[in-house]
Motif scaffolding. Structure first.
Motif, PDB file in Angstrom:
ATOM      1  N   ASP A  41       0.819  -1.200   0.000  1.00 48.09           N
ATOM      2  CA  ASP A  41       0.000   0.000   0.000  1.00 48.09           C
ATOM      3  C   ASP A  41       0.862   1.263   0.000  1.00 48.09           C
ATOM      4  O   ASP A  41       0.542   2.239  -0.680  1.00 48.09           O
ATOM      5  CB  ASP A  41      -0.934   0.000   1.215  1.00 48.09           C
ATOM      6  N   SER A  42       1.951   1.244   0.738  1.00 42.34           N
ATOM      7  CA  SER A  42       2.849   2.406   0.796  1.00 42.34           C
ATOM      8  C   SER A  42       3.653   2.580  -0.485  1.00 42.34           C
ATOM      9  O   SER A  42       4.209   3.652  -0.734  1.00 42.34           O
ATOM     10  CB  SER A  42       3.812   2.279   1.987  1.00 42.34           C
ATOM     11  N   ASN A  43       3.744   1.532  -1.288  1.00 41.47           N
ATOM     12  CA  ASN A  43       4.536   1.569  -2.522  1.00 41.47           C
ATOM     13  C   ASN A  43       3.676   1.370  -3.771  1.00 41.47           C
ATOM     14  O   ASN A  43       4.190   1.050  -4.836  1.00 41.47           O
ATOM     15  CB  ASN A  43       5.617   0.482  -2.472  1.00 41.47           C
ATOM     16  N   ARG A  44       2.376   1.588  -3.617  1.00 40.36           N
ATOM     17  CA  ARG A  44       1.439   1.286  -4.698  1.00 40.36           C
ATOM     18  C   ARG A  44       1.752   2.068  -5.984  1.00 40.36           C
ATOM     19  O   ARG A  44       1.783   1.504  -7.079  1.00 40.36           O
ATOM     20  CB  ARG A  44       0.011   1.587  -4.241  1.00 40.36           C
ATOM     21  N   ALA A  45       1.964   3.371  -5.864  1.00 41.97           N
ATOM     22  CA  ALA A  45       2.192   4.191  -7.063  1.00 41.97           C
ATOM     23  C   ALA A  45       3.437   3.729  -7.808  1.00 41.97           C
ATOM     24  O   ALA A  45       3.426   3.604  -9.047  1.00 41.97           O
ATOM     25  CB  ALA A  45       2.310   5.664  -6.675  1.00 41.97           C
ATOM     26  N   ALA A  46       4.522   3.450  -7.072  1.00 47.47           N
ATOM     27  CA  ALA A  46       5.759   3.000  -7.711  1.00 47.47           C
ATOM     28  C   ALA A  46       5.582   1.624  -8.331  1.00 47.47           C
ATOM     29  O   ALA A  46       6.109   1.343  -9.429  1.00 47.47           O
ATOM     30  CB  ALA A  46       6.897   2.991  -6.689  1.00 47.47           C
ATOM     31  N   LEU A  47       4.849   0.750  -7.650  1.00 46.46           N
ATOM     32  CA  LEU A  47       4.597  -0.589  -8.194  1.00 46.46           C
ATOM     33  C   LEU A  47       3.813  -0.509  -9.501  1.00 46.46           C
ATOM     34  O   LEU A  47       4.176  -1.158 -10.497  1.00 46.46           O
ATOM     35  CB  LEU A  47       3.828  -1.427  -7.167  1.00 46.46           C
TER      36      LEU A  47
END
Length: 336
Positions: free
Chosen positions: A60-66
């Motif tokens: 969830d904290s890395n969603r945009a990068a993923l």
């Protein structure tokens, strides 16, 4: 194809990656940092022709990068146990995610590789304060009680090393620690041959002694809150002290706060081990909060929100305290 290994710098992240690369050797570029630095995936260049393994950082904290990596055609394998929200459906994403409070990333990797590096999985579980899970894994190995104690201390010490404002606060940067232990399939060989193992253990003992000399700042029905002094040792020991409190008083919740260099609080929360739920829901009420059901944290809590946090903490864990009281009443008076 260029490969990136992105992992949390604590014991669970390091031990999860170590198991994976002992079993499936692969040349990779390493990306990690202090424990609180969980938004690591943005450091991977979003382009085609790369593959990425992610371990022990919240989706969830890395969603945009993923999503950006997947959009550019990167192949991503994701191992984690923190709050994740909705998992994207994409042919290039292999997700091994389990947010149950009794698991950690090292256990997920142990399952993935068929237990082939189980001693390191035990170290990782101990580092994440999953004592029962670590002992359950250890039952499948031939270990003496003294050896279990060694693995527990190693896990706790590696985990302790990850706490700080930046890598300058740590005894050794996590990527360097991983590089030192990388050749060791056996953690007992690592303990016997690498001075850094003894250094971490001794430093943890000293800092814990300082923390244990302090009274709680606030005692509530469902738990206690400690506010540590603005000292380097307090930054280092925050997580280990929280785990110790959780183990010592498994029916109560605990919060340990230390001051950041900006003057705000950094918060570690432990739900009661007897009912390991509610930590992440509490911390997500505040900006920068996250984690998992049993253990979570807040990266920056302004001073003027400490009272608000205390009220939220009390509300989050009051039900557990009430349930304990009702259970005791139902059992009736103790007999001698």
């Amino acid at each position: 194809m260029k490969h990136f290994d992105v992992f949390n710098g604590d014991a669970d992240g390091i031990c999860a990656l170590h198991q994976l690369r002992l079993t499936k050797p692969l040349k990779s570029l390493l990306i990690t940092g202090v424990k609180r630095n969980v938004e690591l995936l943005a450091r991977v260049p979003a382009r085609s022709g790369i593959s990425v393994t992610v371990l022990d950082i919240s989706l969830d904290s890395n969603r945009a990068a993923l999503l950006e990596l997947l959009r550019h055609g990167a192949e991503v394998e994701y191992f984690d146990h923190h709050f994740c929200g909705a998992i994207p459906e994409h042919p290039n994403l292999k997700a091994h995610i389990d947010t149950a409070p009794d698991t950690c990333t090292s256990l997920l990797v142990d399952r993935h590789v068929g237990g082939r590096q189980r001693l390191w999985a035990i170290v990782g579980a101990y580092g994440d304060n999953l004592l029962h899970a670590a002992r359950t894994l250890a039952a499948s190995c031939t270990l003496e009680p003294a050896q279990l104690d060694q693995l527990r201390e190693l896990g706790e010490s590696i985990n302790y090393n990850a706490y700080g404002e930046s890598e300058a606060d740590l005894l050794i940067p996590p990527v360097m620690l991983y590089e030192i232990l990388r050749p060791y399939a056996d953690p007992f060989d690592f303990l016997a041959n690498e001075p850094i193992a003894r250094t971490l253990c001794e430093s943890l003992r000293r800092d814990m002694a300082l923390a244990l000399s302090l009274p709680p700042d606030t005692a509530l029905a469902g738990g206690t809150i400690y506010v540590l002094p603005n000292e380097p040792w307090a930054q280092r020991v925050r997580g280990a002290f929280g785990n110790f409190l959780a183990t010592s008083s498994p029916d109560r919740a605990h919060a340990v706060l230390s001051q950041s260099v900006q003057g705000e609080y950094v918060v570690s929360v432990r739900a009661p081990l007897a009912n390991p739920y509610g930590a992440v829901e509490l911390c997500r009420q505040f900006t920068g909060g996250g984690g998992r059901e049993a253990a979570a944290g807040i990266g920056r809590l302004p001073h003027d929100r400490l009272r608000e946090f205390t009220v939220a903490f009390e509300r989050a864990f009051a039900d557990a305290s009430q349930a304990q009281t009702l259970s005791a009443q139902a059992a009736g008076p103790a007999t001698k």
